[in-house]
Design a protein around this motif. Structure first.
Motif, PDB file in Angstrom:
ATOM      1  N   GLU A  31       0.777  -1.232   0.022  1.00 13.14           N
ATOM      2  CA  GLU A  31      -0.050  -0.009   0.039  1.00 13.14           C
ATOM      3  C   GLU A  31       1.112   1.250   0.048  1.00 13.14           C
ATOM      4  O   GLU A  31       2.092   0.993   0.098  1.00 13.14           O
ATOM      5  CB  GLU A  31      -0.834  -0.176   1.221  1.00 13.14           C
ATOM      6  CG  GLU A  31      -1.991   0.937   1.405  1.00 13.14           C
ATOM      7  CD  GLU A  31      -2.863   1.184   0.389  1.00 13.14           C
ATOM      8  OE1 GLU A  31      -2.658   1.809  -0.664  1.00 13.14           O
ATOM      9  OE2 GLU A  31      -4.126   0.257   0.065  1.00 13.14           O
ATOM     10  N   THR A  32       0.148   2.299  -0.038  1.00 15.00           N
ATOM     11  CA  THR A  32       1.029   3.614  -0.112  1.00 15.00           C
ATOM     12  C   THR A  32       1.184   4.155   1.327  1.00 15.00           C
ATOM     13  O   THR A  32       0.114   4.123   2.048  1.00 15.00           O
ATOM     14  CB  THR A  32       0.444   4.549  -1.015  1.00 15.00           C
ATOM     15  OG1 THR A  32      -0.983   4.819  -0.704  1.00 15.00           O
ATOM     16  CG2 THR A  32       0.244   4.139  -2.298  1.00 15.00           C
ATOM     17  N   VAL A  33       2.380   4.592   1.652  1.00 14.72           N
ATOM     18  CA  VAL A  33       2.281   5.256   3.031  1.00 14.72           C
ATOM     19  C   VAL A  33       1.339   6.415   3.168  1.00 14.72           C
ATOM     20  O   VAL A  33       0.963   6.630   4.302  1.00 14.72           O
ATOM     21  CB  VAL A  33       4.007   5.717   3.253  1.00 14.72           C
ATOM     22  CG1 VAL A  33       4.040   6.373   4.657  1.00 14.72           C
ATOM     23  CG2 VAL A  33       4.907   4.307   3.184  1.00 14.72           C
ATOM     24  N   GLU A  34       1.299   7.103   2.010  1.00 17.50           N
ATOM     25  CA  GLU A  34       0.213   8.277   2.111  1.00 17.50           C
ATOM     26  C   GLU A  34      -0.991   8.085   2.688  1.00 17.50           C
ATOM     27  O   GLU A  34      -1.850   9.007   3.020  1.00 17.50           O
ATOM     28  CB  GLU A  34       0.382   8.936   0.834  1.00 17.50           C
ATOM     29  CG  GLU A  34       1.626   9.666   0.292  1.00 17.50           C
ATOM     30  CD  GLU A  34       2.658   8.743  -0.206  1.00 17.50           C
ATOM     31  OE1 GLU A  34       2.449   7.472  -0.452  1.00 17.50           O
ATOM     32  OE2 GLU A  34       3.900   9.229  -0.050  1.00 17.50           O
ATOM     33  N   ARG A  35      -1.395   6.749   2.539  1.00 20.96           N
ATOM     34  CA  ARG A  35      -2.790   6.316   2.849  1.00 20.96           C
ATOM     35  C   ARG A  35      -2.873   6.389   4.649  1.00 20.96           C
ATOM     36  O   ARG A  35      -4.001   6.582   4.943  1.00 20.96           O
ATOM     37  CB  ARG A  35      -3.091   5.064   2.361  1.00 20.96           C
ATOM     38  CG  ARG A  35      -4.467   4.370   2.703  1.00 20.96           C
ATOM     39  CD  ARG A  35      -4.905   2.950   2.221  1.00 20.96           C
ATOM     40  NE  ARG A  35      -6.091   2.685   2.599  1.00 20.96           N
ATOM     41  CZ  ARG A  35      -7.107   2.784   1.923  1.00 20.96           C
ATOM     42  NH1 ARG A  35      -7.183   3.427   0.618  1.00 20.96           N
ATOM     43  NH2 ARG A  35      -8.452   2.405   2.286  1.00 20.96           N
ATOM     44  N   GLY A  36      -1.728   6.329   4.810  1.00 19.59           N
ATOM     45  CA  GLY A  36      -1.771   6.377   6.514  1.00 19.59           C
ATOM     46  C   GLY A  36      -1.386   4.932   6.933  1.00 19.59           C
ATOM     47  O   GLY A  36      -1.748   3.982   6.481  1.00 19.59           O
ATOM     48  N   LEU A  37      -0.650   4.899   8.032  1.00 18.74           N
ATOM     49  CA  LEU A  37      -0.047   3.494   8.674  1.00 18.74           C
ATOM     50  C   LEU A  37      -1.230   2.958   9.343  1.00 18.74           C
ATOM     51  O   LEU A  37      -1.767   3.784  10.304  1.00 18.74           O
ATOM     52  CB  LEU A  37       1.035   3.651   9.427  1.00 18.74           C
ATOM     53  CG  LEU A  37       2.083   4.451   8.696  1.00 18.74           C
ATOM     54  CD1 LEU A  37       3.388   4.643   9.739  1.00 18.74           C
ATOM     55  CD2 LEU A  37       2.690   3.444   7.601  1.00 18.74           C
ATOM     56  N   ALA A  38      -1.622   1.820   9.104  1.00 17.47           N
ATOM     57  CA  ALA A  38      -2.608   1.046   9.873  1.00 17.47           C
ATOM     58  C   ALA A  38      -2.104   0.891  11.317  1.00 17.47           C
ATOM     59  O   ALA A  38      -1.144   0.778  11.555  1.00 17.47           O
ATOM     60  CB  ALA A  38      -3.136  -0.347   9.279  1.00 17.47           C
TER      61      ALA A  38
END
Length: 238
Positions: A22-29
């Motif tokens: 996934e993209t880091v820009e999506r935010g870390l889970a």
């Protein structure tokens, strides 16, 4: 959510492991946490954007894991009615995989591949592919290993080669356990190692590895964060 393996480890026992590309820009889970939906206790990491998840296990001995895409890389048609991460959680509220497939409304949900496992009364493994129009649902052999790769990130040649590599790595293992399988996923299946320019999406990387192991009691979820490397391997059970 983009490279997933299922490995049987004994009669009615298994380990399912998932890489989240996934993209880091999506935010870390988040690391795995407990939650409740429709009276059912669950454990899952949480996506910060849509508040869903790509993998979840329920106290009723059900497990669902999701990959993006069905059979081919699709064109996105935003907005979609519901996040696929919410569909994962919804699936665990049904009595069975077949009840979910027949009773759920999949309209206007982005294509996905879903791996569903039930441990009661015996271990059963199902695969659902939703291509945006039709459902493709089947039971798989629970006594064989299986490997899935997201068709939105990996081409057919890469998928076949990953299956070959995984088979070889399994044969080389002295002991099949959670740590050895997480090591395979970490050392041999990182997105950035498999996909090179111009196919590679620069902002995408393997952010974490989640593994669920069946036990005599209840399933255990293990989580390794590959971005926040200072975080230890997390394990959580009911």
């Amino acid at each position: 959510m983009c490279t997933v393996s299922f490995v049987p480890t004994g009669p009615q026992k298994f380990i399912l492991t998932s890489n989240r590309d996934e993209t880091v820009e999506r935010g870390l889970a988040s690391a795995p946490q407990r939650l409740q939906l429709q009276g059912i206790n669950m454990i899952c990491p949480k996506d910060p954007l849509a508040h869903g998840t790509w993998i979840a296990v329920a106290e009723n001995d059900k497990l669902t894991c999701l990959l993006n895409g069905a059979f081919i890389k699709h064109e996105r048609h935003l907005p979609y009615r519901k996040s696929r991460g919410i569909v994962v959680l919804d699936s665990l509220t049904y009595a069975s995989a077949s009840a979910f497939v027949s009773g759920y409304d999949f309209s206007n949900i982005e294509p996905f591949t879903m791996v569903m496992i039930s441990s009661q009364p015996v271990t059963s493994l199902h695969e659902l592919r939703w291509d945006g129009v039709e459902k493709h649902f089947k039971r798989l052999n629970e006594n064989e290993f299986h490997l899935w790769s997201s068709v939105t990130l990996y081409n057919e040649e890469q998928v076949k080669e990953k299956e070959r590599v995984f088979r070889q790595k399994l044969q080389e293992l002295k002991e099949v356990n959670v740590l050895s399988l997480i090591d395979i996923h970490k050392n041999d299946f990182l997105y950035e190692d498999w996909v090179k320019p111009p196919q590679r999406v620069p902002e995408v990387a393997t952010l974490s590895i989640t593994s669920v192991s069946s036990t005599e009691d209840k399933p255990i979820m293990h989580y390794r964060d590959l971005v926040r490397r200072e975080l230890p391997l997390t394990s959580l059970k009911f």
